[in-house]
Design an enzyme around this catalytic site. Structure first.
Site, short mmCIF file in Angstrom:
data_model
loop_
_atom_site.label_atom_id
_atom_site.label_comp_id
_atom_site.label_asym_id
_atom_site.label_seq_id
_atom_site.Cartn_x
_atom_site.Cartn_y
_atom_site.Cartn_z
CG HIS A 39 -0.40 0.24 2.52
ND1 HIS A 39 -0.11 -0.77 3.42
CD2 HIS A 39 -0.04 1.39 3.14
CE1 HIS A 39 0.39 -0.24 4.53
NE2 HIS A 39 0.44 1.07 4.39
CG ASP A 48 0.03 -4.06 2.81
OD1 ASP A 48 0.13 -3.51 1.69
OD2 ASP A 48 0.04 -3.42 3.87
N GLY A 107 3.64 6.81 7.98
CA GLY A 107 4.97 6.94 7.38
C GLY A 107 5.88 5.79 7.76
CG ASN A 108 6.87 4.43 11.55
OD1 ASN A 108 6.32 5.18 12.34
ND2 ASN A 108 8.17 4.39 11.42
CB SER A 109 3.25 1.64 6.00
OG SER A 109 2.08 1.60 6.74
#
Length: 515
Positions: free
Chosen positions: A126, A162, A235-237
């Site tokens: 994503h 994902d 923002g850590n994904s």
């Protein structure tokens, strides 16, 4: 649940010894009494700082951004042909008539990590996928901690898990990190997260493993995560979660966030045991294949178990079956409770979807089933999970007073079970009504035409629902429904399990109390 597009927020982790001291009160003297002071000695080799570990790992953690083009259609100009037409068009950023498509720039931001010296980079799907309908990804940029930027090539992606794999080319070997064994992770283990929260750049947080094999309620075949309290934010994904050996045991993917999108101490990481086989397949240029059974599944809640007269936490409920799919060919039916797959228990931590996904397509799987309270064994040949959604159900309109396609109580002859113990009035499902309410033409049952607002059914059913079965017995007439209620009462049950189809939705079971 919201996606986290990066992971981290600083948590200060402190000293080696935890001391609880009782201070003397006024006029008192501290005594060397074990009851006055409790000390917890540190475990041998326990870290007093993560700084050395972070210094080795951080060079391999990268920021990932995409440039996207989003095509949208302007709203039609309600003032077209009037003196206000041009003004409206200018306000919308286009011409005076409106309705024409326009293209806008968009960006996404996340984290990732390098897994090889030649530049393979892992992140979440994503993070690099189009962010909206009509969007296209024009370019992907990977930025290293030393601020060097590289244009990345998308090697492959797997939306179900994902995960995505990128490739960058650098003039020299790149720093990289290794996957570890996430099956050894235990609640209470220290973990360190490095990422790009809120676009701040390389940020480090630490915490512990809060739980393993955690389901987030997505209900798909990859819904199995490591839960952590290490701060994870937007923002850590795609960023890594390390154990104290410096191995990647998780890929930060989701957060249970506050209304502001910030960390509240509940984050989820894709376990390395799930991620590594996917990444290995993508590196080889392959496509990830998962087992497919062709069923709709519901959790075995306490109410569902009570309605079926089964013990709690025993398997999962089959809500619907594709007649031509593997389950249909094997004889599985809606209302069956699957308790084991190839001898493995079906539990909230090891769901039926997860177990089926990990059966190699083309192989046989043995199912332990409870049907009508009796054990049954079935074998199915598992297929390959399809990539596309099923064809949408046929919809249409019918003719009735309020326009919903269902006969009104005063314009038809609704029927109901004796004494209306469910609190619902039903009418036969005709082909005309099926088209009007948008259910598949193969669905059989009775249509709910009204619901008593004081009944338990009012909390679960609505006008237009199609009742297909009661406690696994097929319902085609109101008499079938009344018969199922009578059987349940004779068995001493206070509720029944109804299989219900709803417009443009899957069939689901609802436990409903009876009077």
């Amino acid at each position: 649940m919201r996606y986290a597009y990066a992971l981290t927020s600083a948590i200060l982790l402190g000293g080696a010894t935890a001391t609880l001291a009782l201070q003397p009160g006024a006029g008192q003297t501290a005594q060397n009494d074990p009851g006055q002071m409790a000390q917890v000695a540190p475990r041998a080799g326990a870290p007093t700082s993560f700084a050395d570990l972070v210094a080795k790992l951080q060079p391999a953690v990268v920021n990932i951004s995409t440039n996207q083009k989003v095509t949208v259609r302007q709203p039609q100009n309600p003032f077209a042909g009037t003196p206000f037409g041009d003004l409206f068009g200018q306000m919308q950023g286009g011409g005076g008539q409106g309705g024409a498509p326009i293209t806008r720039d968009a960006q996404s931001l996340g984290s990732g990590f390098i897994i090889s010296a030649d530049g393979y980079v892992v992140t979440n799907n994503h993070v690099i996928a189009p962010g909206a309908k009509g969007a296209s990804v024009e370019s992907i940029t990977v930025t290293l901690p030393d601020r060097k930027e590289y244009t990345a090539k998308l090697v492959g992606r797997d939306a179900a898990s994902d995960l995505a794999l990128l490739k960058i080319t650098a003039p020299a070997p790149l720093p990289f990190v290794h996957f570890g064994d996430s099956t050894r992770a235990r609640p209470g283990d220290w973990v360190v997260a490095i990422g790009n929260p809120f676009g701040l750049g390389g940020t480090v947080t630490a915490g512990i493993v809060s739980a393993v094999h955690r389901s987030t309620g997505l209900g798909n075949q990859a819904d199995r995560f490591i839960q952590t309290d290490a701060a994870i934010n937007q923002g850590n994904s795609g960023g890594p979660m390390f154990n104290l050996a410096g191995e990647v045991i998780g890929i930060n993917s989701q957060i249970l966030g506050s209304s502001t999108g910030g960390n509240i101490g509940i984050g989820f990481a894709i376990p390395a045991e799930e991620a590594k086989p996917v990444i290995d397949t993508l590196i080889k240029g392959g496509t990830v294949k998962r087992g497919y059974l062709g069923v709709g599944i519901q959790e075995m809640t306490d109410d569902n178990a009570a309605a079926l007269g089964l013990p709690k936490n025993q398997g999962e409920l089959i809500a619907s079956v594709e007649p031509s799919g593997p389950a249909g060919k094997a004889g599985l039916k809606a209302g069956d409770v699957v308790t084991r797959v190839n001898g493995q228990l079906v539990t909230p931590d090891q769901t039926l979807s997860y177990l089926i996904a990990n059966v190699p397509p083309g192989s046989n799987a043995r199912f332990d089933v409870i049907r009508d309270g009796k054990p049954l064994g079935l074998t199915a040949t598992v297929a390959t999970r399809p990539d596309e959604e099923k064809i949408a159900r046929l919809t249409g309109r019918g003719g009735d007073d309020d326009g919903d396609g269902i006969p009104d109580d005063d314009s038809a002859t609704p029927t109901q079970p004796a004494n209306n113990p469910l609190g619902v009035t039903v009418t036969p499902l005709t082909p005309q009504i099926a088209r009007a309410i948008g259910v598949d033409s193969t669905v059989q049952g009775v249509v709910v035409s009204s619901v008593d607002p004081s009944s338990d059914a009012a909390q679960k059913l609505q006008r237009g629902d199609v009742i297909q079965a009661i406690n696994s017995a097929q319902v085609r007439t109101a008499a079938d429904l009344a018969r199922g209620i009578a059987v349940a009462k004779a068995a001493g049950r206070t509720q029944v399990l109804l299989l219900v189809s709803r417009k443009q939705g899957s069939a689901l079971f609802y436990p409903v109390k009876i009077k």
